[in-house]
Each structure stands twice: as C-alpha cells, then as structure tokens.
Scaffold this motif. Structure first.
Motif, PDB file in Angstrom:
ATOM      1  N   GLY A 141       0.806  -1.216   0.000  1.00  0.00           N
ATOM      2  CA  GLY A 141       0.000   0.000   0.000  1.00  0.00           C
ATOM      3  C   GLY A 141       0.834   1.257   0.000  1.00  0.00           C
ATOM      4  O   GLY A 141       0.374   2.329   0.406  1.00  0.00           O
ATOM      5  N   ALA A 142       2.089   1.139  -0.463  1.00  0.00           N
ATOM      6  CA  ALA A 142       3.004   2.283  -0.521  1.00  0.00           C
ATOM      7  C   ALA A 142       2.828   3.022  -1.846  1.00  0.00           C
ATOM      8  O   ALA A 142       2.319   2.477  -2.823  1.00  0.00           O
ATOM      9  N   LYS A 143       3.284   4.265  -1.879  1.00  0.00           N
ATOM     10  CA  LYS A 143       3.248   5.023  -3.125  1.00  0.00           C
ATOM     11  C   LYS A 143       4.196   4.385  -4.131  1.00  0.00           C
ATOM     12  O   LYS A 143       5.207   3.792  -3.752  1.00  0.00           O
ATOM     13  N   PRO A 144       3.887   4.478  -5.419  1.00  0.00           N
ATOM     14  CA  PRO A 144       4.808   3.952  -6.433  1.00  0.00           C
ATOM     15  C   PRO A 144       6.194   4.567  -6.251  1.00  0.00           C
ATOM     16  O   PRO A 144       6.316   5.784  -6.108  1.00  0.00           O
ATOM     17  N   PRO A 145       7.236   3.750  -6.204  1.00  0.00           N
ATOM     18  CA  PRO A 145       8.574   4.269  -5.907  1.00  0.00           C
ATOM     19  C   PRO A 145       9.155   5.115  -7.035  1.00  0.00           C
ATOM     20  O   PRO A 145       8.802   4.962  -8.207  1.00  0.00           O
ATOM     21  N   HIS A 146      10.067   6.013  -6.659  1.00  0.00           N
ATOM     22  CA  HIS A 146      10.829   6.792  -7.625  1.00  0.00           C
ATOM     23  C   HIS A 146      12.230   6.193  -7.730  1.00  0.00           C
ATOM     24  O   HIS A 146      12.737   5.601  -6.776  1.00  0.00           O
ATOM     25  N   TYR A 147      12.833   6.363  -8.896  1.00  0.00           N
ATOM     26  CA  TYR A 147      14.107   5.741  -9.201  1.00  0.00           C
ATOM     27  C   TYR A 147      15.126   6.799  -9.633  1.00  0.00           C
ATOM     28  O   TYR A 147      14.809   7.675 -10.425  1.00  0.00           O
ATOM     29  N   ASN A 148      16.346   6.688  -9.117  1.00  0.00           N
ATOM     30  CA  ASN A 148      17.466   7.503  -9.587  1.00  0.00           C
ATOM     31  C   ASN A 148      18.499   6.525 -10.131  1.00  0.00           C
ATOM     32  O   ASN A 148      19.159   5.810  -9.375  1.00  0.00           O
ATOM     33  N   ILE A 149      18.624   6.462 -11.458  1.00  0.00           N
ATOM     34  CA  ILE A 149      19.383   5.407 -12.121  1.00  0.00           C
ATOM     35  C   ILE A 149      20.644   5.969 -12.766  1.00  0.00           C
ATOM     36  O   ILE A 149      20.576   6.875 -13.600  1.00  0.00           O
ATOM     37  N   GLU A 150      21.785   5.407 -12.379  1.00  0.00           N
ATOM     38  CA  GLU A 150      23.056   5.888 -12.903  1.00  0.00           C
ATOM     39  C   GLU A 150      23.549   5.047 -14.072  1.00  0.00           C
ATOM     40  O   GLU A 150      23.562   3.812 -14.003  1.00  0.00           O
ATOM     41  N   THR A 151      23.979   5.720 -15.130  1.00  0.00           N
ATOM     42  CA  THR A 151      24.618   5.040 -16.249  1.00  0.00           C
ATOM     43  C   THR A 151      26.107   4.917 -15.940  1.00  0.00           C
ATOM     44  O   THR A 151      26.815   5.909 -15.854  1.00  0.00           O
ATOM     45  N   LYS A 152      26.579   3.696 -15.763  1.00  0.00           N
ATOM     46  CA  LYS A 152      27.980   3.461 -15.430  1.00  0.00           C
ATOM     47  C   LYS A 152      28.778   3.335 -16.727  1.00  0.00           C
ATOM     48  O   LYS A 152      29.015   2.232 -17.231  1.00  0.00           O
ATOM     49  N   THR A 153      29.169   4.472 -17.286  1.00  0.00           N
ATOM     50  CA  THR A 153      29.912   4.483 -18.537  1.00  0.00           C
ATOM     51  C   THR A 153      31.156   5.346 -18.435  1.00  0.00           C
ATOM     52  O   THR A 153      31.216   6.283 -17.630  1.00  0.00           O
ATOM     53  N   SER A 154      32.132   5.021 -19.279  1.00  0.00           N
ATOM     54  CA  SER A 154      33.341   5.829 -19.410  1.00  0.00           C
ATOM     55  C   SER A 154      33.902   5.578 -20.799  1.00  0.00           C
ATOM     56  O   SER A 154      33.702   4.487 -21.367  1.00  0.00           O
ATOM     57  N   PRO A 155      34.595   6.546 -21.389  1.00  0.00           N
ATOM     58  CA  PRO A 155      35.151   6.354 -22.731  1.00  0.00           C
ATOM     59  C   PRO A 155      36.018   5.101 -22.848  1.00  0.00           C
ATOM     60  O   PRO A 155      35.942   4.380 -23.844  1.00  0.00           O
ATOM     61  N   LYS A 156      36.840   4.830 -21.824  1.00  0.00           N
ATOM     62  CA  LYS A 156      37.727   3.670 -21.908  1.00  0.00           C
ATOM     63  C   LYS A 156      36.970   2.344 -21.783  1.00  0.00           C
ATOM     64  O   LYS A 156      37.495   1.293 -22.179  1.00  0.00           O
ATOM     65  N   GLY A 157      35.742   2.414 -21.259  1.00  0.00           N
ATOM     66  CA  GLY A 157      34.961   1.189 -21.101  1.00  0.00           C
ATOM     67  C   GLY A 157      34.041   0.873 -22.264  1.00  0.00           C
ATOM     68  O   GLY A 157      33.451  -0.212 -22.321  1.00  0.00           O
ATOM     69  N   ASP A 158      33.934   1.799 -23.218  1.00  0.00           N
ATOM     70  CA  ASP A 158      33.023   1.602 -24.345  1.00  0.00           C
ATOM     71  C   ASP A 158      33.325   0.299 -25.095  1.00  0.00           C
ATOM     72  O   ASP A 158      34.467   0.055 -25.520  1.00  0.00           O
ATOM     73  N   ASN A 159      32.276  -0.533 -25.229  1.00  0.00           N
ATOM     74  CA  ASN A 159      32.345  -1.799 -25.973  1.00  0.00           C
ATOM     75  C   ASN A 159      33.328  -2.807 -25.385  1.00  0.00           C
ATOM     76  O   ASN A 159      33.640  -3.819 -26.015  1.00  0.00           O
TER      77      ASN A 159
END
Length: 290
Positions: free
Chosen positions: A148-166
């Motif tokens: 019976g709680a309010k629908p939760p809110h989300y703070n979502i981080e994109t874990k990216t860096s140029p050296k990690g691409d692909n």
C-alpha cells in the motif's frame, strides 16, 4: 475552546506549512538501495528502500547478452561476493569476472549478500544475486502495491566511461537505448531520474527524452561554472560529492533553477550540516538516518 481542538488546529497549520513551503519534496535517497542496511543494488535493498519511503538509487551495468543489470561495478566485487559454492573470490580472480563478458545465467549464481562486508558492519546478511533491471522493477513495483506504498521513484546511474566503451559496457547511445527501453516498457518513465558522471549519456537522454530529469554527478576540484560547462544544457540536478558543497554553490544552483542533490552523506552531523545549506535532497547509505 477545548484543548483538543487547539491541538487539532495546530496540527493542520503545521501540515499546511510543510506542504506550502515544499518540505515534503525533500528527496531522500537510498544509495544503492541503502547499502548500510542491506546488500547493495539488490532486490532486498530496494524493497527496504520502499519500506522507508525513499527514492531507489541504483547503478546499471550489462551482461554479455546486453541485459541491463543492477550493479555498480563492471566486475564482480570480491569485497562482498562469493562464488556459487560459497568460496571467496580473490582480487586477482575478480578481474576475470567481467560482467559484460559473462552470460547472465552465470552472473546470477554469484552471491552478493551473504559475505560480511566490513565497510558496512550493520548490513543485514542475506543470500542475494545481481538482478536484471526489468526483474527488479517488477519486484519492487509489486511489493509497493502489496504494501500500500506510493509507487517508488528511481534515480538510475549510467555506469559508462570512454575507456569502457564496448569493453565493459555498450557505447553511450546503445547503453541509453537499451536502458530506456526497459524503463518505458515497465511504465516508470515519469518516476525516473537519469544520473551520470559521463556527460555523453546525459546529452543523449536530454536530447531524446527532454522531459526526463537528469542529474550531473561530479567529484573534483573544479568550480560549479566549470563543471556545468561540460554539458551543453542545464541539468535538472547538480549532484556533487558532499565534501565539495557550500552555501554559495547551493544558492548559485538555485538561482539558475538547478536542484542540488549531494552524495554520499552518512554521518549524522554531516547530514544536519548539509541539510542546513538548503539542499533539495540527500543520497545516503543509511536512509533510516534521514
């Protein structure tokens, strides 16, 4: 007038004050679900965050099949992870557990909740796994409804860096496309903030989803102006390491129409001090302290 009537009127007045002056909008966020209390970035931690009524802060990495999964690290973290048979993982072994090179079926076998984690000695120990983002959303949405709680809110981080691409994750455009597809499919787009230290993903989100709030994560010695100049647009939220923060920075952000959401504030004295600066919320490992 009866005393009970006076207290009743006082209660209404106090409630009105907090609503009118926006006190109810202070964004309390459980860092990685509140890892001071439960195993980080797990379904258990996010359900506990629902119980505490705070925003669910989390990180996104990817499996070999390019499934968005909830993990801060691109490798299995040996500090709190165990092999499927319960054996420990050495630091050297951990480098062979690259999530983007592992099928999710193998990732899921790793126990990320049973091992004692000295950094968070109060953390409840429970056998847990790294979840697929879609499954986590389904679980916490159903849990909130059940409670019976309010629908939760989300703070979502994109874990990216140029050296990690692909190598450790998809390149920024594909990363955002895959992530947002899940968010849209699960119907939570209007309850999501996308945050990142990588301006590339924030630029994509702002261009393709201009109504989705963005948070610019920073941890450096640059000025506010210098950090904001790294983006071609004004972010919804400026999210600095709390040690960078002072009253002037908060006021300058507010003057520019930018909210301030510092991380990761755990000490009770620091929480009190940072709140006094007029921030719009706090990200913490201990959401119960807020």
């Amino acid at each position: 007038m009866k005393l009970s009537r006076v207290f009743s009127m006082l209660g209404v007045a106090v409630t009105t004050f907090f609503v009118v002056y926006g006190q109810t909008s202070f964004d309390k966020e459980g860092h990685r679900g509140g890892r001071g209390l439960m195993p980080e970035n797990t379904i258990s931690s996010m359900k506990n965050a629902v119980d505490l009524g705070v925003t669910l802060e989390m990180d996104i990495s990817f499996s070999k099949e390019k499934l968005p999964i909830v993990s801060h690290d691109q490798f299995i973290n040996p500090r709190f992870s165990l092999k499927p048979n319960g054996d420990t993982i050495t630091n050297q072994e951990a480098r062979s557990y690259r999530l983007y090179g592992m099928p999710y079926a193998e990732i899921r076998k790793i126990d990320v909740g049973s091992k004692f984690y000295p950094l968070f000695p109060q953390q409840k120990k429970i056998k847990e796994h790294i979840p697929v983002l879609a499954d986590l959303i389904d679980s916490v949405e159903a849990y909130a409804k059940q409670k019976g709680a309010k629908p939760p809110h989300y703070n979502i981080e994109t874990k990216t860096s140029p050296k990690g691409d692909n190598v450790e994750h998809p390149a920024p455009q594909e990363f955002v496309d895959l992530l947002m597809a899940v968010i849209i499919k699960k119907g939570i787009l209007d309850r999501v903030i996308i945050q990142s230290f990588d301006p590339r993903t924030l630029e994509i989100v702002h261009k393709q989803y201009p109504k989705v709030p963005t948070a610019w994560l920073v941890s450096n010695k640059k000025s506010l102006k210098e950090n904001l100049s790294s983006l071609s647009f004004k972010p919804t939220i400026y999210s600095p390491d709390f040690k960078m923060l002072d009253k002037q920075m908060v006021d300058e952000c507010h003057t520019s129409g930018i909210k301030v959401l510092p991380w990761t504030v755990n000490n009770a004295d620091d929480i009190t001090r940072i709140k006094a600066l007029g921030v719009d919320g706090i990200i913490t490992d201990y959401p119960d302290r807020l």
